[in-house]
Design a protein around this motif. Structure first.
Motif, short mmCIF file in Angstrom:
data_model
loop_
_atom_site.label_atom_id
_atom_site.label_comp_id
_atom_site.label_asym_id
_atom_site.label_seq_id
_atom_site.Cartn_x
_atom_site.Cartn_y
_atom_site.Cartn_z
N ALA A 238 34.33 105.53 8.51
CA ALA A 238 33.30 106.01 7.59
C ALA A 238 33.37 105.33 6.23
O ALA A 238 32.39 105.29 5.48
CB ALA A 238 33.42 107.53 7.41
N ASP A 239 34.55 104.77 5.89
CA ASP A 239 34.73 104.13 4.58
C ASP A 239 34.71 102.61 4.66
O ASP A 239 35.10 101.92 3.71
CB ASP A 239 36.08 104.57 3.97
N ALA A 240 34.23 102.05 5.78
CA ALA A 240 34.39 100.62 6.03
C ALA A 240 33.35 99.73 5.38
O ALA A 240 33.50 98.50 5.37
CB ALA A 240 34.38 100.37 7.55
N SER A 241 32.31 100.31 4.78
CA SER A 241 31.16 99.49 4.37
C SER A 241 31.51 98.40 3.36
O SER A 241 30.92 97.32 3.39
CB SER A 241 30.06 100.39 3.82
N SER A 242 32.45 98.65 2.46
CA SER A 242 32.74 97.65 1.42
C SER A 242 34.13 97.04 1.53
O SER A 242 34.58 96.34 0.62
CB SER A 242 32.56 98.28 0.03
N ILE A 243 34.82 97.29 2.66
CA ILE A 243 36.22 96.85 2.76
C ILE A 243 36.36 95.33 2.77
O ILE A 243 37.33 94.79 2.26
CB ILE A 243 36.91 97.48 4.01
N GLY A 244 35.38 94.62 3.33
CA GLY A 244 35.46 93.15 3.35
C GLY A 244 35.50 92.59 1.94
O GLY A 244 36.32 91.71 1.62
N LYS A 245 34.63 93.10 1.09
CA LYS A 245 34.56 92.64 -0.30
C LYS A 245 35.84 93.01 -1.06
O LYS A 245 36.40 92.19 -1.80
CB LYS A 245 33.34 93.26 -0.98
#
Length: 303
Positions: A273-280
Motif C-alpha cells: 500500500a505504501d509502494a507508490s513512491s519507493i522507487g524515487k
C-alpha cells in the motif's frame, strides 16, 4: 465500433513472438487485429554500442512515429527498451504478466570463471556487474537480435555471453550450456511486455485494459521510477528489481561505475500500500550516498 486494431512491432523473432502474443489475446477477446512489423534504428545499426548512439528509445522511436502518423494503432515493446518518458500523445495501455527478470550466461564451459576470460554483452549494466564480480575478465561489445548474438557467440573465441532469460525462453532457444545469474540485478522492467496506445484512442485503450497485470505493473513502475530519478536509460549501469509477496513489496536497486569497481546499492521491504513512491525515495538515497558523483563521472566518461 469494431475496428481492426493495427499492431506495430519490431521484426525480430522475439519481437514478433511478443506482438503475436498480444494479437492472440486481443482476438480471444473478440477483437480484429493486423500485425505490422517494422525495422527500428537500433536493429539497423549493429556496429555501434547503444550508449554511443546517444538516442533515447532507439528501439521504440520508429514505432512511436508510426503511431503518431496513424500507420498503426498500438505498439508492443520489451518494456526495458522503452524510455521512462513517453512521447506526447502516447500512453501505457497494458503491462502483461511479467516473465522471469533474470539474466543468464551462455557459456562454452565454466573453467574460465576463476582465471582469465572474455564475456560479450551490449549492456553497460551487465558489463559493470560482471566486472564487479570478475574484475580479471575482459568484456566485449555484442549487438544484434537474440539469434544474431547467439550466432556471434558460437563463431567467436569468447567464453560466454549474457542474455535476458525471458527472451530466450519465449522463442525456445535456451541452450543446455547456460546458467542463471541470480546475483545480477536486471534492467528495470526486464521480462515485462508493454503495449502503448494513442492517448485519445479510447477503443484501443479499453481493449488493452483487459490484458493488464496489476502486480507486474506495480513492480515495473517502481523500477522505472528508480531509473528515471537516477537519470539512467541506456547510458548508465543501473539495475533494479521489485517483487511482491503477499501484501509486501521488496525492492533492490544499484548504480555501478562503468568498470564495475564502484557500487551504490539500496534495499527496502515495505507494505504494498505504501509502494507508490519507493522507487524515487530509493534513488534519492543512492544519489545521496555517492550516486550523484558517480553519475557525473559516468556522463563525463561517455561524452
Amino acid at each position: 465500433m469494431n475496428k481492426v486494431i493495427r499492431i506495430g512491432t519490431r521484426d525480430s523473432e522475439l519481437a514478433l513472438w511478443q506482438a503475436t502474443t498480444v494479437q492472440n489475446a486481443l482476438e480471444n477477446l473478440g477483437h480484429k487485429t493486423e500485425l505490422l512489423p517494422v525495422k527500428s534504428t537500433g536493429d539497423l545499426n549493429l556496429d555501434q554500442p547503444l550508449y554511443e548512439m546517444g538516442i533515447t528509445g532507439i528501439f521504440t522511436k520508429t514505432l512511436d512515429v508510426a503511431m503518431l502518423t496513424n500507420k498503426i494503432d498500438i505498439a508492443v515493446h520489451s518494456m526495458k527498451d522503452v524510455p521512462t518518458a513517453l512521447p506526447k500523445g502516447i500512453v501505457e495501455a497494458a503491462v502483461l504478466k511479467r516473465a522471469t527478470s533474470k539474466d543468464i550466461l551462455l557459456h562454452k564451459g565454466l573453467n574460465f570463471l576463476n582465471s582469465k576470460g572474455t564475456i560479450a554483452t551490449g549492456s553497460l549494466r551487465r558489463k559493470a556487474q560482471w566486472l564487479n564480480k570478475y574484475p580479471h575478465h575482459a568484456v566485449v561489445d555484442l549487438r544484434g537480435n537474440v539469434n544474431t548474438r547467439m550466432k556471434k557467440l558460437e563463431e567467436s573465441d569468447w567464453n560466454g555471453a549474457i542474455f535476458a532469460a525471458a527472451g530466450l525462453e519465449r522463442i525456445s532457444l535456451t541452450p543446455e550450456n547456460s546458467i542463471d545469474l541470480d546475483w545480477m540485478l536486471p534492467a528495470p522492467a526486464q521480462g515485462a511486455m508493454l503495449v502503448v496506445a494513442i492517448q485519445e484512442d479510447e477503443f484501443c485503450r479499453k481493449a488493452l485494459q483487459a490484458l493488464n497485470h496489476e502486480h507486474s505493473e506495480i513492480c515495473v513502475h517502481v523500477e522505472r521510477e528508480f531509473l528515471k530519478e537516477l537519470e539512467g536509460g541506456c547510458t548508465a549501469p543501473i539495475g533494479a528489481l521489485a517483487t511482491i509477496e503477499g501484501d509486501m513489496l521488496h525492492f533492490k536497486g544499484a548504480l555501478f561505475s562503468l568498470d564495475g569497481s564502484q557500487k551504490v546499492e539500496v534495499e527496502r521491504d515495505l507494505p504494498l500500500a505504501d509502494a507508490s513512491s519507493i522507487g524515487k525515495i530509493c534513488a534519492q538515497e543512492v544519489l545521496q550516498n555517492g550516486g550523484a558523483a558517480l553519475m557525473q563521472q559516468i556522463k563525463e566518461l561517455l561524452n
